[in-house]
Design an enzyme around this catalytic site. Structure first.
Site, PDB file in Angstrom:
ATOM      1  N   LYS A 182       0.014   5.417   7.988  1.00 53.74           N
ATOM      2  CA  LYS A 182       0.647   5.605   6.664  1.00 53.74           C
ATOM      3  C   LYS A 182      -0.457   5.737   5.600  1.00 53.74           C
ATOM      4  CE  LYS A 182       2.076   1.616   4.836  1.00 53.74           C
ATOM      5  NZ  LYS A 182       1.314   1.089   3.727  1.00 53.74           N
ATOM      6  N   THR A 214       0.867  -1.175   0.000  1.00 57.89           N
ATOM      7  CA  THR A 214       0.000   0.000   0.000  1.00 57.89           C
ATOM      8  C   THR A 214       0.906   1.227   0.000  1.00 57.89           C
ATOM      9  OG1 THR A 214      -1.649  -1.193   1.300  1.00 57.89           O
ATOM     10  CG2 THR A 214      -1.865   1.202   1.191  1.00 57.89           C
ATOM     11  N   LYS A 238      -7.578   1.755  -2.932  1.00 56.47           N
ATOM     12  CA  LYS A 238      -7.205   1.296  -1.585  1.00 56.47           C
ATOM     13  C   LYS A 238      -7.407   2.423  -0.560  1.00 56.47           C
ATOM     14  CE  LYS A 238      -5.108  -1.075   1.730  1.00 56.47           C
ATOM     15  NZ  LYS A 238      -5.421  -2.367   2.313  1.00 56.47           N
TER      16      LYS A 238
HETATM   17  N1  LIG Z   1      -0.975  -6.828   7.503  1.00 58.67           N
HETATM   18  C1  LIG Z   1      -2.157  -6.535   6.950  1.00 58.67           C
HETATM   19  O1  LIG Z   1      -3.233  -6.879   7.470  1.00 58.67           O
HETATM   20  C2  LIG Z   1      -2.204  -5.766   5.635  1.00 58.67           C
HETATM   21  C3  LIG Z   1      -3.412  -5.726   4.917  1.00 58.67           C
HETATM   22  C4  LIG Z   1      -3.463  -5.048   3.709  1.00 58.67           C
HETATM   23  C5  LIG Z   1      -2.341  -4.386   3.240  1.00 58.67           C
HETATM   24  N2  LIG Z   1      -1.178  -4.420   3.951  1.00 58.67           N
HETATM   25  C6  LIG Z   1      -0.005  -3.701   3.400  1.00 58.67           C
HETATM   26  O2  LIG Z   1       0.907  -4.676   2.903  1.00 58.67           O
HETATM   27  C7  LIG Z   1       2.242  -4.230   3.089  1.00 58.67           C
HETATM   28  C8  LIG Z   1       3.010  -5.274   3.901  1.00 58.67           C
HETATM   29  O3  LIG Z   1       2.353  -5.476   5.134  1.00 58.67           O
HETATM   30  P1  LIG Z   1       2.784  -6.688   6.115  1.00 58.67           P
HETATM   31  O4  LIG Z   1       1.740  -6.722   7.173  1.00 58.67           O
HETATM   32  O5  LIG Z   1       3.100  -7.898   5.334  1.00 58.67           O
HETATM   33  O6  LIG Z   1       4.124  -6.060   6.726  1.00 58.67           O
HETATM   34  P2  LIG Z   1       5.278  -6.800   7.551  1.00 58.67           P
HETATM   35  O7  LIG Z   1       4.822  -8.079   8.132  1.00 58.67           O
HETATM   36  O8  LIG Z   1       5.864  -5.765   8.458  1.00 58.67           O
HETATM   37  O9  LIG Z   1       6.345  -7.175   6.400  1.00 58.67           O
HETATM   38  C9  LIG Z   1       7.030  -6.171   5.703  1.00 58.67           C
HETATM   39  C10 LIG Z   1       7.953  -6.857   4.721  1.00 58.67           C
HETATM   40  O10 LIG Z   1       8.660  -5.851   3.986  1.00 58.67           O
HETATM   41  C11 LIG Z   1      10.059  -6.051   4.140  1.00 58.67           C
HETATM   42  N3  LIG Z   1      10.724  -4.748   4.149  1.00 58.67           N
HETATM   43  C12 LIG Z   1      10.378  -3.655   4.880  1.00 58.67           C
HETATM   44  N4  LIG Z   1      11.194  -2.636   4.609  1.00 58.67           N
HETATM   45  C13 LIG Z   1      12.066  -3.079   3.675  1.00 58.67           C
HETATM   46  C14 LIG Z   1      13.149  -2.482   2.988  1.00 58.67           C
HETATM   47  N5  LIG Z   1      13.509  -1.214   3.197  1.00 58.67           N
HETATM   48  N6  LIG Z   1      13.836  -3.234   2.103  1.00 58.67           N
HETATM   49  C15 LIG Z   1      13.493  -4.525   1.887  1.00 58.67           C
HETATM   50  N7  LIG Z   1      12.469  -5.141   2.505  1.00 58.67           N
HETATM   51  C16 LIG Z   1      11.781  -4.414   3.376  1.00 58.67           C
HETATM   52  C17 LIG Z   1      10.226  -6.777   5.450  1.00 58.67           C
HETATM   53  O11 LIG Z   1      11.464  -7.453   5.508  1.00 58.67           O
HETATM   54  P3  LIG Z   1      12.068  -7.978   6.897  1.00 58.67           P
HETATM   55  O12 LIG Z   1      11.495  -9.356   7.116  1.00 58.67           O
HETATM   56  O13 LIG Z   1      13.535  -7.980   6.678  1.00 58.67           O
HETATM   57  O14 LIG Z   1      11.646  -6.993   7.966  1.00 58.67           O
HETATM   58  C18 LIG Z   1       9.010  -7.728   5.373  1.00 58.67           C
HETATM   59  O15 LIG Z   1       9.284  -8.806   4.517  1.00 58.67           O
HETATM   60  C19 LIG Z   1       2.151  -2.844   3.757  1.00 58.67           C
HETATM   61  O16 LIG Z   1       2.214  -1.843   2.781  1.00 58.67           O
HETATM   62  C20 LIG Z   1       0.775  -2.874   4.413  1.00 58.67           C
HETATM   63  O17 LIG Z   1       0.239  -1.560   4.546  1.00 58.67           O
HETATM   64  C21 LIG Z   1      -1.087  -5.112   5.132  1.00 58.67           C
END
Ligand SMILES: NC(=O)c1ccc[n+]([C@@H]2O[C@H](COP(=O)([O-])OP(=O)(O)OC[C@H]3O[C@@H](n4cnc5c(N)ncnc54)[C@H](OP(=O)(O)O)[C@@H]3O)[C@@H](O)[C@H]2O)c1
Length: 291
Positions: free
Chosen positions: A241, A98, A173
């Site tokens: 965010k 997102t 979104k």
């Molecule tokens: N969680 C939800 O319910 C949900 C629902 C809809 C949309 N989203 C969106 O989906 C996205 C991911 O969410 P998530 O919940 O999966 O987040 P998350 O569990 O915190 O995972 C984030 C991922 O991104 C990687 N990452 C972060 N910063 C990075 C960087 N600078 N360089 C390379 N890799 C990086 C992390 O790697 P590491 O493992 O090394 O930290 C991890 O693999 C976000 O934009 C969020 O807003 C989330």
């Protein structure tokens, strides 16, 4: 299946999404900043863990990304070890993160200059939607490119739709997040009144969910909210965010979003109180103080 894919970002969302691609039979490569997570993924599923985004992208027909924010996406797409450095001409880059609509437009241009196509494709459905392979995907980009990637995304989606040019997926979104915030604020006020007037919240939810007030948030969050449980789900830090993107976009088109603005401030206060990693339903805690 001869289509080769890569998935970059094995977080809460990306890990199971990449797993569904592998289970659907696509040759799958993965990259994660913390490499041990990619190794763990490759032990659980058929596929290869790569130690740079470039290596993951090489030879692939489609590369899917799901990381944190705009700059996180830039850090895996650009540079000598980035996705664009590895993508073959004609391959498609799909971003499930997102982000701002501006980033989607920027990535579309960068992909084009690199001989590639780009689709912005943020998702809705949360952790459970990713783990159960039933996400909703909101896309922006060229119709023929969307038609190419949609059948592959079906591995983890129950629905994906194209809303127009690049950026429109991210804008859809934003609309989604405004709805989520508004429903949660309404639910918070409703639960508070129910509790203060001696109603049984579970009984109320079991009844109201079948009528006009029913919603995903009511079915999945009302009871946990009334039980003070918030240590799961979609974190406030991510929601702030997203609401930031909504408010910036509103400013760009010259409209006010008073409820969204108010909810964003409530989340900011909750962040200061240390609730940043708690589920967005913790909004109820911004009400009810001194009540
Ligand atoms: N969680 C939800 O319910 C949900 C629902 C809809 C949309 N989203 C969106 O989906 C996205 C991911 O969410 P998530 O919940 O999966 O987040 P998350 O569990 O915190 O995972 C984030 C991922 O991104 C990687 N990452 C972060 N910063 C990075 C960087 N600078 N360089 C390379 N890799 C990086 C992390 O790697 P590491 O493992 O090394 O930290 C991890 O693999 C976000 O934009 C969020 O807003 C989330």
């Amino acid at each position: 299946m001869s289509i080769k894919v890569a998935f970059v970002g094995l977080g809460v969302m990306g890990y199971p999404m990449a797993g569904y691609l592998s289970k659907a039979g696509y040759q799958t490569r993965v990259y994660n900043r913390t490499f041990t997570k990619a190794q763990h993924w490759a032990e659980e599923y058929q596929g290869t863990a790569c130690d740079t985004p470039k290596k993951a992208a090489q030879d692939c027909d489609m590369v899917f990304v799901c990381v944190g924010n705009d700059d996180d996406v830039r850090s895996v797409v650009y540079g000598d070890d980035g996705i664009l450095a590895g993508l073959k001409p004609g391959a498609v880059l799909v971003d499930h993160t997102t982000t701002s609509a501006e980033l989607a437009i920027e990535l579309a241009q960068a992909a084009k200059e690199n001989g590639n196509a780009f689709i912005d494709a943020p998702v809705s459905g949360g952790q459970a939607g990713a783990e159960n392979g039933v996400l909703t995907i909101m896309c922006g980009g060229e119709p023929q490119v969307f038609d190419e990637v949609a059948p592959v995304m079906d591995a983890y989606a129950k629905q994906s739709n194209l809303f127009g040019e690049n950026g429109q997926g991210q804008r859809c979104k934003m609309v989604n997040q405004i709805c989520v915030g508004g429903v949660l604020q309404g639910l918070s006020e409703a639960i508070l009144l129910a509790q203060k007037t001696g109603l049984d919240v579970e009984q109320v939810v079991d009844t109201l969910k079948h009528g006009a007030a029913g919603s995903w948030q009511m079915e999945n969050r009302a009871v946990t909210m009334s039980n003070d449980q918030f240590d799961f789900g979609f974190a406030i830090d991510w929601m702030r965010k997203d609401l930031g993107f909504c408010l910036k976009e509103a400013q760009r088109v010259g409209i006010e979003l008073p409820l969204t603005q108010d909810i964003d401030q409530r989340y900011a206060e909750l962040q200061k109180e240390g609730y940043g990693r708690m589920d967005t339903s913790v909004l109820i805690k911004a009400l009810g103080k001194n009540q």
